[in-house]
Design a protein around this motif. Structure first.
Motif, short mmCIF file in Angstrom:
data_model
loop_
_atom_site.label_atom_id
_atom_site.label_comp_id
_atom_site.label_asym_id
_atom_site.label_seq_id
_atom_site.Cartn_x
_atom_site.Cartn_y
_atom_site.Cartn_z
N GLU A 83 1.02 -1.05 -0.05
CA GLU A 83 0.31 0.16 -0.07
C GLU A 83 0.97 1.27 0.00
O GLU A 83 0.43 2.33 -0.28
CB GLU A 83 -1.39 0.02 1.23
N VAL A 84 1.73 0.67 -0.09
CA VAL A 84 2.76 2.30 0.10
C VAL A 84 4.32 1.91 -1.01
O VAL A 84 5.17 1.28 -1.03
CB VAL A 84 3.94 1.80 1.74
N GLY A 85 3.74 2.89 -2.01
CA GLY A 85 4.98 2.55 -2.99
C GLY A 85 5.90 3.33 -2.90
O GLY A 85 6.55 4.16 -2.17
N MET A 86 6.91 2.61 -3.44
CA MET A 86 8.68 3.07 -3.39
C MET A 86 9.22 3.28 -4.25
O MET A 86 9.50 2.65 -5.55
CB MET A 86 9.02 2.25 -2.05
N VAL A 87 9.77 4.58 -4.60
CA VAL A 87 10.54 5.02 -5.90
C VAL A 87 11.87 4.81 -4.99
O VAL A 87 12.19 5.92 -4.10
CB VAL A 87 10.59 6.20 -6.29
N GLY A 106 3.46 -6.47 -9.89
CA GLY A 106 3.91 -6.37 -7.98
C GLY A 106 1.68 -6.37 -8.37
O GLY A 106 1.13 -7.69 -6.98
N PRO A 107 0.80 -6.01 -9.16
CA PRO A 107 -0.43 -6.62 -8.94
C PRO A 107 -0.95 -8.10 -9.49
O PRO A 107 -1.55 -8.24 -8.51
CB PRO A 107 -1.33 -5.42 -10.25
N THR A 108 -0.17 -8.71 -10.09
CA THR A 108 -0.33 -10.01 -10.28
C THR A 108 -0.10 -11.13 -9.61
O THR A 108 -0.53 -12.16 -9.18
CB THR A 108 0.38 -10.52 -12.09
N LYS A 109 1.11 -10.94 -8.92
CA LYS A 109 1.72 -11.73 -7.90
C LYS A 109 1.34 -10.78 -6.15
O LYS A 109 0.76 -12.46 -5.53
CB LYS A 109 2.87 -11.46 -8.39
N ALA A 153 5.74 4.34 -12.00
CA ALA A 153 4.74 3.08 -12.64
C ALA A 153 4.98 1.86 -12.16
O ALA A 153 3.72 1.47 -11.66
CB ALA A 153 4.93 3.21 -14.61
N ARG A 154 5.23 1.83 -12.24
CA ARG A 154 5.20 0.11 -11.52
C ARG A 154 5.09 0.75 -9.77
O ARG A 154 4.02 -0.52 -9.77
CB ARG A 154 6.63 -0.01 -11.37
N ALA A 155 5.54 1.40 -9.08
CA ALA A 155 5.03 2.00 -7.61
C ALA A 155 3.48 2.05 -7.85
O ALA A 155 2.37 2.08 -7.04
CB ALA A 155 5.29 2.91 -6.93
N LEU A 156 2.97 3.29 -9.11
CA LEU A 156 1.72 3.61 -9.35
C LEU A 156 0.81 2.50 -9.38
O LEU A 156 -0.42 2.21 -8.77
CB LEU A 156 2.20 4.47 -9.87
N ALA A 157 1.29 1.46 -9.62
CA ALA A 157 0.27 0.02 -10.60
C ALA A 157 -0.46 -0.30 -9.34
O ALA A 157 -1.27 -1.27 -9.70
CB ALA A 157 1.58 -1.25 -11.54
N MET A 158 0.32 -0.28 -8.28
CA MET A 158 -0.30 -0.98 -7.17
C MET A 158 -1.37 0.03 -6.00
O MET A 158 -1.30 -0.06 -5.70
CB MET A 158 1.00 -1.79 -5.47
N GLN A 159 -1.51 0.77 -6.91
CA GLN A 159 -2.56 2.06 -6.26
C GLN A 159 -2.15 2.25 -5.09
O GLN A 159 -3.40 1.57 -4.12
CB GLN A 159 -4.32 1.51 -6.60
#
Lengths: 247, 241
Positions: A83-87, A106-109, A153-159
């Motif tokens: 729930e916390v994206g990290m860059v 992230g979203p799929t696994k 974008a990878r972090a945002l994909a997890m909403q």
């Protein structure tokens, strides 16, 4: 930005051996707020950022995210991190996966979402950060600025409910800094909760709701950017600003 | 009395080995022997790979008991002569403890050999993979944890695939060593290549060196391309950073 606190640090302490890297740090970040953390090297600002999703465990004090204290380990900690994206400063894109796979993983696994739906979301996120046409390439084939935009974008994909940025532009060539800051600025405008450790004073001035100044593991001063840059209160902050703003 | 036709031939005269290997029963001994070697290598290699990956995962896990078991395994089996391990599989596992896979004695010896080769070679596979894990930058695991992956997911989706690609060439060397080591299973009676060679030499004392060269050459013909193949694969699958 609401009054509701999303991230709360209360009297957080951390030592690396004898080094007191976080010294009684208390900080509250509201939903939708953009907090920029600045300070000299070794002041503990990266450690602070990494403590929020427990990549660095703390020795003392409490950190609360969205009303719950950080879990110590295991699945509940993994869920919090989702729930916390990290860059990161060094991007850390998965080197053996394509750009699109990096965003979808992230979203799929972790969330077990259907790949077809995730794919559409991932592509629109890549388009948004301007990398849509590179989706099938591998990270090493992209420039630093492009890789960092993929990482966002990878972090945002997890909403995520919040995004943490640990010196996101420090490893970039100067001409690539702008493209990453543009993406970050647009996220800030849309109301994403962000904690940004950076040396980009321009970004702090125009995108932050609040600037937090750290030195020697302590949170020395915090204020809205206009006030902080025009009229720093502590000697430590005055000294720091005089060194970076005179050039 | 030796007549003119029986005089010892020159050791490198090709007629003698051709005589030896054109005899169908001799050829059968030679071929069956090497087939055992190939089967031992494939089955032992598969066992060692699975076991070695599990051991490597244990050695990097956050659970002290698992780390301890992994470390003990590597230290015990890497430092015990393979001949002793194979002997133990026969005299310990089979004769004393009654461990038996099938009734057929040859096939049972084969599986005992596979067990011994697997547990021994797994120690080397484990260490190769562990050194591969060290080539994966720490940031990869951090990024995986930051998106919410569990330890097992981080290991199996992010770390091991990259570590595996980094150690393909050393794994090839381990496989080559395993192939040659599988001749040790001959000590518990399996008629693999080295036993086959001994039998043929005993029966054909006039062709010792040619017989030896044929057996040694067979290993070389199979293993040299294997080495190059792994080198090619290692280049092809290398992770670009």
């Amino acid at each position: 930005m609401s009054d509701e606190a999303l991230i709360v640090l209360d009297k957080v302490n951390k030592w690396f051996g004898p080094l007191h890297v976080l010294n009684d740090v208390s900080l509250s970040v509201a939903k939708g707020e953009v907090v920029v953390v600045i300070g000299p090297s070794g002041s503990g600002k990266s450690t602070l950022c990494r403590a929020i999703n427990r990549l660095e465990p703390i020795n003392d004090g409490t950190i609360t995210f969205d009303g719950r204290p950080l879990p110590a380990e295991g699945r509940s900690l993994a869920r919090l991190r989702s729930e916390v994206g990290m860059v990161f400063q060094s991007f850390n894109l998965f080197a053996h996966k394509t750009i699109l796979q990096n965003v979808m993983l992230g979203p799929t696994k972790v969330r077990k979402e259907k790949p077809a739906a995730v794919r559409d979301r991932a592509m629109s996120l890549l388009d948004r950060v301007g990398i849509g046409n590179q989706a099938e390439k591998y990270p090493a084939q992209l420039s630093g600025g492009q890789q960092q935009r993929v990482a966002i974008a990878r972090a945002l994909a997890m909403q995520p409910k919040a995004l943490l940025f640990d010196e996101p532009t420090s490893a970039l060539d100067p001409e690539m800094v702008g493209e990453v800051l543009d993406v970050m600025t647009s996220l800030a405008k849309e109301g994403m909760t962000m904690v940004v450790v950076t040396h980009e004073m321009g970004f702090a001035r125009h995108a932050a709701n609040r600037v937090v100044f750290m030195a020697d593991g302590q949170l020395v001063e915090q204020a809205p950017p206009a006030e902080f840059f025009a009229n720093p209160k502590s000697d430590r902050a005055k000294d720091f600003l005089s060194k970076i703003l005179t050039h | 009395m030796a007549g003119p036709g029986d005089r010892p031939r020159h050791p490198f005269d090709l007629k003698v080995p051709m005589d030896v290997f054109s005899d169908p029963s001799n050829r059968d001994v030679y071929i069956t022997g090497f087939l055992w070697i190939l089967k031992l290598t494939l089955a032992g290699g598969a066992g060692a790979l699975v076991l070695g990956v599990v051991l490597a995962a244990m050695r990097v896990s956050p659970i002290p008991v698992l780390r301890g078991v992994g470390t003990a395994w590597v230290n015990i089996f890497r430092n015990t002569p393979l001949t002793l391990i194979i002997f133990f599989c026969y005299f310990g596992l089979f004769s004393t403890l009654g461990f038996s896979v099938v009734d057929d004695i040859d096939l049972n010896n084969f599986w005992l050999g596979v067990v011994g080769l697997s547990v021994y070679t797994a120690a080397f596979v484990c260490e190769a993979i562990r050194s591969g894990i060290n080539t994966v930058p720490a940031g990869q695991a951090e990024a995986a944890r930051a998106v919410g992956m569990t330890f097992i997911q981080t290991l199996t989706i992010i770390i091991l695939p990259q570590a595996g690609r980094a150690v393909i060439a050393p794994l090839g060397s381990i496989l080559i060593a395993l192939c040659k080591n599988s001749t040790i299973v001959g000590t518990i009676g399996l008629m693999e290549s080295s036993n086959a060679m001994k039998d043929l030499i005993n029966a054909n004392g006039n062709a010792v060196i040619p017989i030896f060269l044929v057996f040694a050459g067979t290993f070389a013909i199979v293993l040299i391309p294997t080495g190059y193949g792994f080198g090619w694969l290692a280049n092809r699958l290398a992770v670009k950073r």
